[in-house]
Write an enzyme that holds these catalytic residues in place. Structure first.
Site, PDB file in Angstrom:
ATOM      1  N   GLY A  42      24.559 -58.558 -38.056  1.00 12.07           N
ATOM      2  CA  GLY A  42      24.302 -58.783 -39.486  1.00 12.07           C
ATOM      3  C   GLY A  42      25.148 -57.849 -40.329  1.00 12.07           C
ATOM      4  O   GLY A  42      26.128 -57.277 -39.847  1.00 12.07           O
ATOM      5  N   ASN A  43      24.795 -57.724 -41.602  1.00 10.33           N
ATOM      6  CA  ASN A  43      25.503 -56.774 -42.473  1.00 10.33           C
ATOM      7  C   ASN A  43      24.525 -56.220 -43.497  1.00 10.33           C
ATOM      8  O   ASN A  43      23.343 -56.566 -43.499  1.00 10.33           O
ATOM      9  CB  ASN A  43      26.725 -57.431 -43.126  1.00 10.33           C
ATOM     10  CG  ASN A  43      26.323 -58.632 -43.958  1.00 10.33           C
ATOM     11  OD1 ASN A  43      25.628 -58.489 -44.953  1.00 10.33           O
ATOM     12  ND2 ASN A  43      26.737 -59.814 -43.531  1.00 10.33           N
ATOM     13  N   HIS A  44      25.042 -55.365 -44.400  1.00 13.38           N
ATOM     14  CA  HIS A  44      24.150 -54.610 -45.286  1.00 13.38           C
ATOM     15  C   HIS A  44      23.767 -55.330 -46.581  1.00 13.38           C
ATOM     16  O   HIS A  44      23.150 -54.724 -47.443  1.00 13.38           O
ATOM     17  CB  HIS A  44      24.813 -53.283 -45.668  1.00 13.38           C
ATOM     18  CG  HIS A  44      25.063 -52.395 -44.495  1.00 13.38           C
ATOM     19  ND1 HIS A  44      24.044 -51.834 -43.770  1.00 13.38           N
ATOM     20  CD2 HIS A  44      26.218 -51.999 -43.901  1.00 13.38           C
ATOM     21  CE1 HIS A  44      24.551 -51.111 -42.779  1.00 13.38           C
ATOM     22  NE2 HIS A  44      25.876 -51.199 -42.834  1.00 13.38           N
ATOM     23  N   ALA A  98      27.118 -62.627 -48.073  1.00 17.66           N
ATOM     24  CA  ALA A  98      28.003 -61.966 -47.114  1.00 17.66           C
ATOM     25  C   ALA A  98      27.787 -62.671 -45.777  1.00 17.66           C
ATOM     26  O   ALA A  98      26.906 -62.301 -44.987  1.00 17.66           O
ATOM     27  CB  ALA A  98      27.671 -60.485 -47.035  1.00 17.66           C
TER      28      ALA A  98
END
Ligand code: PMT
Length: 399
Positions: free
Chosen positions: A209-211, A277
């Site tokens: 995943g990402n932030h 994102a």
């Protein structure tokens, strides 16, 4: 911020904070508004009609009848107002408002008003914390009124805590923002927005995943909805929520799910904004059981995810298409490359090299590029950034 052409009715009740109303009137007048003031009979112990009428340039009433026997029409004042603001709003006035106790001109005017109502409570801290005040404020919000919360600080009693009326500048800015937000300039437009991260499963417990928090996308959705747009918000995993009636929220997890959901709505959208994102790659295989840590290294083979925005660009017919570029180097060059490669009308660049920009923060620092123009913006709250982006879209659509 302008309040030019707006009629503002200030209802002053009997609290020490009434002295701040002089500054509030001046601020409204400076922003171009016409102001009328009405008072509860008790408010006259704190401020005079003379000073309030001098500043507002209008007569100030507190009684149903004037000394010369004429009737002070609460209906006329109520219908004149584009907005009514109770400042300060005491616990007594608040209780009368929400329970319809119409025993003075101010409450009669309130009950005749069809305009949006704002409430700036001011009271001692224990009164502010009292369950009856909390309940009455909740009721007021259920009526659709907008409460401008009391602030922390020293109170007239000498106690320190929450109960001070919001500063006049805060009140007048809140009302000016309200008019900006509600200009309904996107009425009739269907807007599709992607937000948040995507999670690409590795096994039943892990993911790539990402932030991204979703804040940027959720603010865009809220602001577009306030401007009257019909918003479809497709969000990856995020703790955020929205209750706006013009927003249809669809939650997805992976890029593939986001892709499928987006193309259920894209054809009918007038504007699409991709602020999500999206993970560029996903594990080729998802292990059906939790992967055990048997070896020193673990190799996961990744395959490319569909590029949702690029596909939107390829399928574009009438849509105004906006992408984001999150960069860490060669920002402008990369953003412009994405603008062209994905067939976008506009791209919003945010760089992780800029202080206060990007993931999770409440602020962002953006630059906007179109085929022929570029626009620079200061570091602002994501809420304000959302307005900047929508203003830019509106300008370009109307060109
Ligand atoms: O959610 P927050 O915490 O508020 O953070 C906001 C944000 C930093 C996530 C947001 O401002 C932002 O920059 N979003 C885009 C992030 C990104 O993935 O940028 P990118 O340069 O990798 O992608 C370019 C564009 O293609 C983006 O519009 C992206 O949504 C889209 N894309 C990318 C890959 C893919 N497979 N499908 C896509 O649609």
């Amino acid at each position: 911020m302008s309040l030019s052409g707006k009629n503002i009715l200030i209802a002053v009740s009997g609290g020490i904070a009434a002295y701040k109303i002089h500054f509030l009137i001046r601020d409204f007048v400076k922003k171009g508004a016409s102001v009328q003031v009405i008072m509860s009979p008790d408010a006259e112990h704190f401020v005079t009609k003379l000073s309030l009428s001098t500043l507002s340039k209008n007569p100030v009433y507190s009684e149903f009848y004037s000394d010369n026997g004429t009737w002070n029409s609460h209906v006329e004042m109520a219908l004149w107002a584009d907005v009514m603001i109770f400042a300060p709003c005491t616990s007594n006035t608040l209780a009368k408002m929400v329970h319809g106790i119409c025993d003075n001109l101010m409450i009669a005017t309130y009950m005749s008003a069809k305009c949006p109502v704002f409430i700036a409570p001011a009271m001692d801290l224990d009164m502010y914390q009292h369950p009856s005040t909390k309940l009455n404020l909740e009721l007021a919000e259920d009526f659709g009124h907008i409460v401008i919360p009391a602030e922390n600080g020293e109170l007239a009693s000498g106690l320190v805590g929450q109960g001070r009326m919001a500063e006049p500048e805060t009140i007048s800015n809140t009302i000016a923002d309200f008019f900006t937000d509600n200009k309904k300039s996107l009425h009739g437009k269907k807007i599709l927005i992607t937000a948040g991260p995507t999670y690409e499963a590795i096994d039943p417990v892990r993911f790539i995943g990402n932030h991204s928090s979703g804040k940027m996308g959720f603010y865009l959705a809220e602001k577009a909805a306030k401007r009257g747009a019909e918003v479809t918000l497709i969000s990856g995993p995020s703790s955020l929520n929205t209750k706006h009636e013009n927003i249809q929220l669809h939650r997805v997890t992976s890029a593939k799910e986001m892709y499928s959901k987006v193309f259920e709505f894209y054809e009918n959208a007038d504007i699409a904004i991709a602020s999500a994102a999206v993970a560029d790659y996903a594990p080729k295989e998802i292990a059906s059981e939790k992967i055990k840590k048997n070896d020193e290294t673990l190799t996961i083979e990744l395959i490319k995810n569909p590029d949702i925005l690029k596909t939107m660009g390829e399928k574009k017919t009438h849509q105004f298409l906006v992408g984001f570029a999150l960069e860490t180097q060669n920002e402008e060059e990369n953003a412009l490359a994405k603008l062209h490669k994905k067939n976008l009308d506009m791209i919003v660049l945010n760089s992780l090299r800029d202080e206060g920009a990007g993931f999770q923060k409440d602020t962002n620092h953006i630059r906007i590029f179109t085929e022929n123009d570029r626009f620079e913006f200061d570091l602002k709250s994501k809420e304000e950034v959302a307005d900047d982006i929508l203003n830019q879209i509106e300008t370009l659509i109307l060109k």
